[in-house]
Scaffold this motif. Structure first.
Motif, PDB file in Angstrom:
ATOM      1  N   SER A 385     -74.358 -22.049  23.775  1.00  0.00           N
ATOM      2  CA  SER A 385     -75.067 -22.671  22.662  1.00  0.00           C
ATOM      3  C   SER A 385     -74.126 -23.033  21.528  1.00  0.00           C
ATOM      4  O   SER A 385     -74.225 -24.106  20.945  1.00  0.00           O
ATOM      5  CB  SER A 385     -76.169 -21.738  22.148  1.00  0.00           C
ATOM      6  OG  SER A 385     -76.807 -22.276  21.010  1.00  0.00           O
ATOM      7  N   CYS A 386     -73.183 -22.141  21.211  1.00  0.00           N
ATOM      8  CA  CYS A 386     -72.284 -22.384  20.084  1.00  0.00           C
ATOM      9  C   CYS A 386     -71.021 -21.560  20.230  1.00  0.00           C
ATOM     10  O   CYS A 386     -71.060 -20.412  20.702  1.00  0.00           O
ATOM     11  CB  CYS A 386     -72.987 -22.047  18.760  1.00  0.00           C
ATOM     12  SG  CYS A 386     -71.991 -22.398  17.278  1.00  0.00           S
ATOM     13  N   LEU A 387     -69.894 -22.137  19.825  1.00  0.00           N
ATOM     14  CA  LEU A 387     -68.621 -21.444  19.673  1.00  0.00           C
ATOM     15  C   LEU A 387     -68.192 -21.566  18.221  1.00  0.00           C
ATOM     16  O   LEU A 387     -68.305 -22.637  17.627  1.00  0.00           O
ATOM     17  CB  LEU A 387     -67.539 -22.056  20.577  1.00  0.00           C
ATOM     18  CG  LEU A 387     -67.783 -22.029  22.085  1.00  0.00           C
ATOM     19  CD1 LEU A 387     -66.678 -22.794  22.805  1.00  0.00           C
ATOM     20  CD2 LEU A 387     -67.866 -20.606  22.606  1.00  0.00           C
ATOM     21  N   ALA A 388     -67.699 -20.487  17.644  1.00  0.00           N
ATOM     22  CA  ALA A 388     -67.319 -20.489  16.228  1.00  0.00           C
ATOM     23  C   ALA A 388     -66.061 -19.644  16.047  1.00  0.00           C
ATOM     24  O   ALA A 388     -66.058 -18.451  16.365  1.00  0.00           O
ATOM     25  CB  ALA A 388     -68.445 -19.951  15.356  1.00  0.00           C
ATOM     26  N   SER A 389     -64.998 -20.265  15.548  1.00  0.00           N
ATOM     27  CA  SER A 389     -63.749 -19.550  15.290  1.00  0.00           C
ATOM     28  C   SER A 389     -63.815 -18.838  13.942  1.00  0.00           C
ATOM     29  O   SER A 389     -64.589 -19.204  13.058  1.00  0.00           O
ATOM     30  CB  SER A 389     -62.571 -20.525  15.302  1.00  0.00           C
ATOM     31  OG  SER A 389     -62.458 -21.172  16.545  1.00  0.00           O
ATOM     32  N   LEU A 390     -62.978 -17.817  13.781  1.00  0.00           N
ATOM     33  CA  LEU A 390     -62.872 -17.079  12.526  1.00  0.00           C
ATOM     34  C   LEU A 390     -61.621 -17.551  11.802  1.00  0.00           C
ATOM     35  O   LEU A 390     -60.518 -17.523  12.362  1.00  0.00           O
ATOM     36  CB  LEU A 390     -62.801 -15.574  12.785  1.00  0.00           C
ATOM     37  CG  LEU A 390     -63.922 -14.977  13.650  1.00  0.00           C
ATOM     38  CD1 LEU A 390     -63.771 -13.463  13.724  1.00  0.00           C
ATOM     39  CD2 LEU A 390     -65.292 -15.338  13.105  1.00  0.00           C
ATOM     40  N   GLN A 391     -61.785 -17.973  10.546  1.00  0.00           N
ATOM     41  CA  GLN A 391     -60.662 -18.553   9.802  1.00  0.00           C
ATOM     42  C   GLN A 391     -59.539 -17.568   9.568  1.00  0.00           C
ATOM     43  O   GLN A 391     -58.361 -17.918   9.682  1.00  0.00           O
ATOM     44  CB  GLN A 391     -61.155 -19.099   8.457  1.00  0.00           C
ATOM     45  CG  GLN A 391     -62.021 -20.339   8.577  1.00  0.00           C
ATOM     46  CD  GLN A 391     -62.223 -20.995   7.228  1.00  0.00           C
ATOM     47  OE1 GLN A 391     -61.279 -21.230   6.497  1.00  0.00           O
ATOM     48  NE2 GLN A 391     -63.459 -21.296   6.897  1.00  0.00           N
ATOM     49  N   LEU A 392     -59.865 -16.312   9.246  1.00  0.00           N
ATOM     50  CA  LEU A 392     -58.832 -15.328   8.935  1.00  0.00           C
ATOM     51  C   LEU A 392     -58.274 -14.658  10.178  1.00  0.00           C
ATOM     52  O   LEU A 392     -57.238 -14.000  10.109  1.00  0.00           O
ATOM     53  CB  LEU A 392     -59.395 -14.270   7.991  1.00  0.00           C
ATOM     54  CG  LEU A 392     -59.672 -14.714   6.551  1.00  0.00           C
ATOM     55  CD1 LEU A 392     -60.167 -13.558   5.721  1.00  0.00           C
ATOM     56  CD2 LEU A 392     -58.432 -15.321   5.915  1.00  0.00           C
ATOM     57  N   TYR A 393     -58.953 -14.805  11.310  1.00  0.00           N
ATOM     58  CA  TYR A 393     -58.509 -14.179  12.559  1.00  0.00           C
ATOM     59  C   TYR A 393     -58.510 -15.265  13.632  1.00  0.00           C
ATOM     60  O   TYR A 393     -59.453 -15.394  14.411  1.00  0.00           O
ATOM     61  CB  TYR A 393     -59.432 -13.023  12.940  1.00  0.00           C
ATOM     62  CG  TYR A 393     -59.653 -12.034  11.820  1.00  0.00           C
ATOM     63  CD1 TYR A 393     -58.737 -11.016  11.565  1.00  0.00           C
ATOM     64  CD2 TYR A 393     -60.773 -12.132  10.989  1.00  0.00           C
ATOM     65  CE1 TYR A 393     -58.928 -10.116  10.526  1.00  0.00           C
ATOM     66  CE2 TYR A 393     -60.972 -11.235   9.948  1.00  0.00           C
ATOM     67  CZ  TYR A 393     -60.051 -10.230   9.724  1.00  0.00           C
ATOM     68  OH  TYR A 393     -60.247  -9.345   8.696  1.00  0.00           O
TER      69      TYR A 393
END
Length: 519
Positions: A385-393
């Protein structure tokens, strides 16, 4: 100056916090049997539950303060030692306040982006935040956020109504009201087909201090034509007397496809984008419009993430696979010659065998083409459904599938499976976005039960769960982005877009636009 804590006051002489006491014993309360009898059970049940929850939160806050006085900033918890600041932030996030904006039905149920732009007004150029909202029917609108009386003299104003919490006690909690939304007359454009994705790209500011931003817009496509990639130029100030014609002149088509365009992402400098289609993923030069296939598959790419250097793209497929592709190997045109790979299915495959494919082969593997390492492939129980990266990691990313599963992965440990699970989400077939806090502390997701949920990323705890709308909150836009040091001058490195609107997120559904915030 000591920080204000809800339900407590700070005694400077004793240098500690004390709880705010309730009414004086024996004092009268404004409640009578007559007024109580006229209140239905439905209207009092939910506030009572909220009041009990608030009391539990106050007790937890008091316990937290006591532990800090005894142990310092590193306090004991069920997981060993934890940070007082992180635990207090979780308490704040667990009691959000939600507003709904009037007259915004079917406006932002497809995609949203909050962007800081310049507006050319009679008194000069001024900066303001603009909320771009896209609907599933292909309409792109934008709203001025904040002190609208000072921006435009005409248009449609959308006032916020508080929809959560409902208790009188919680209503007294001070949280700054969100800015009004103001939709100038004619500030909407109908695209060629349904809008599937929006992404901001380009530099926040150049050496002269002016923004060099663009908004990438993708259309899904229709039965007669494929999807397209558009770019909206926001580098020059928007006109004060904005109309749909002027807005359309800023939009140009960067690339067209003879297939369905589900999603897209772009690199930090705005030079190229990667597009997810029903045929695979293609890299697009946004200046020349030339597409290059980097990944081919018969399963639709429903979600993807491109890392900032633009070398690696993470693709989430309809069959549940999550594939990491190196974009440096690419081919021109539809007849792309990419390396073939036979990828094993998960133990519970999602594809059925066909009459032309051997049954045993279908159960075991499916074919991918591209520069792919099998050690960086994993799968989830259902369509991504969705992939979301983490900005700090940058080595970690969140993934959700249409069976309701949400997991945290580490690129370096893909074969070991997820490093964190998040329970409680409800989904069966809907594409629902994950909204991630720019600082990597929390994330939000809507559910098919129309509930909004918020989790702590590190702990995996479900911090908030409630229903305040009658439709699925399918879009989450967190109003904030960490500044990238290489893209900014020394004077504006501390600026974070949307910071004047507080902590929280924008939500979009068929019912309208919502704003979530906590103190």
């Amino acid at each position: 100056m000591p920080q204000d804590l809800p339900g407590f006051y700070f005694d400077a002489e004793k240098n500690r916090y004390f709880p705010i006491k309730g009414p004086i014993p024996g004092s009268s309360r404004n409640s009578s049997p007559a007024s109580t009898s006229t209140t239905t059970q439905k209207s009092i049940s939910k506030p009572n539950l909220v009041d009990k929850s608030c009391r539990r939160i106050r007790k937890k806050t008091a316990k937290l303060l006591q532990l800090r006085e005894l142990c310092g900033d590193l306090i004991p918890c069920s997981r060993g030692k934890c940070s007082f600041q992180e635990e207090y932030q979780k308490i704040q996030a667990s009691q959000p306040i939600v507003w709904k904006f009037q007259g915004t039905e079917r406006i932002g149920d497809s995609a949203m982006e909050l962007i800081h732009v310049n507006i050319d007004r009679p008194i000069g150029i001024t900066g303001t935040d603009i909320l771009f909202a896209a609907s599933a029917n292909g309409c792109l609108s934008f709203y001025v956020v904040g002190k609208v009386q000072q921006q435009f003299d005409y248009g449609i104003g959308c006032m916020p109504d508080r929809v959560w919490p409902l208790s009188i006690e919680e209503r007294e909690r001070f949280v700054e009201l969100p800015g009004h939304l103001w939709r100038p007359s004619g500030a909407s454009v109908n695209m060629s087909s349904n809008i599937s994705c929006m992404k901001m790209h380009g530099k926040h500011s150049d050496s002269d201090g002016l923004p060099r931003q663009h908004l990438m817009i993708t259309s899904l496509g229709s039965e007669t034509s494929g999807g397209s990639v558009y770019t909206l130029n926001l580098g020059e100030p928007l006109d004060y007397d904005l109309s749909s014609l002027m807005l359309r002149r800023r939009i140009y088509k960067a690339a067209s496809f003879n297939c369905t365009v589900w999603t897209a992402d772009c690199n930090s400098d705005g030079s190229q984008a990667v597009v997810g289609t029903n045929l695979g993923a293609a890299l697009v030069n946004l200046e020349t419009g030339v597409p290059s296939w980097v990944f081919r598959c018969k399963s639709d790419v429903l979600s993807l993430q491109l890392d900032h250097p633009g070398k690696i793209v993470l693709c989430g497929l309809r069959n549940g696979a999550i594939v990491t592709v190196d974009t440096r190997e690419k081919s021109e045109g539809l007849s792309a010659r990419l390396a073939r790979h036979q990828i094993p299915y998960a133990s519970q495959g999602t594809c059925k065998p066909s009459s032309t494919t051997p049954r045993n082969l279908t159960k075991r593997c499916f074919e991918l083409r591209g520069n792919i390492s099998q050690s960086h492939i994993t799968s989830m129980p259902s369509s991504i459904s969705c992939l979301a990266s983490l900005q700090l990691y940058d080595q970690c990313f969140l993934a959700s599938s249409m069976d309701g599963s949400i997991r945290l992965y580490d690129h370096r440990l893909m074969q070991r499976g997820p490093v964190q699970f998040y329970e409680g989400n409800v989904n069966s077939h809907t594409r629902i976005q994950l909204g991630v806090d720019p600082y990597g502390r929390f994330f939000m997701s809507g559910g098919e039960d129309c509930n909004l949920r918020l989790w702590g990323i590190k702990s995996g705890e479900l911090l908030y769960e409630d229903k305040f709308m009658s439709s699925v909150p399918s879009v989450v836009c967190w109003p904030g982005e960490l500044p990238r040091m290489q893209d900014q001058s020394e004077n504006d490195r501390d600026y974070v877009y949307g910071q004047e609107h507080g902590s929280g997120a924008w939500l979009g559904s068929e019912e309208g636009l919502f704003h979530v915030r906590w103190s």
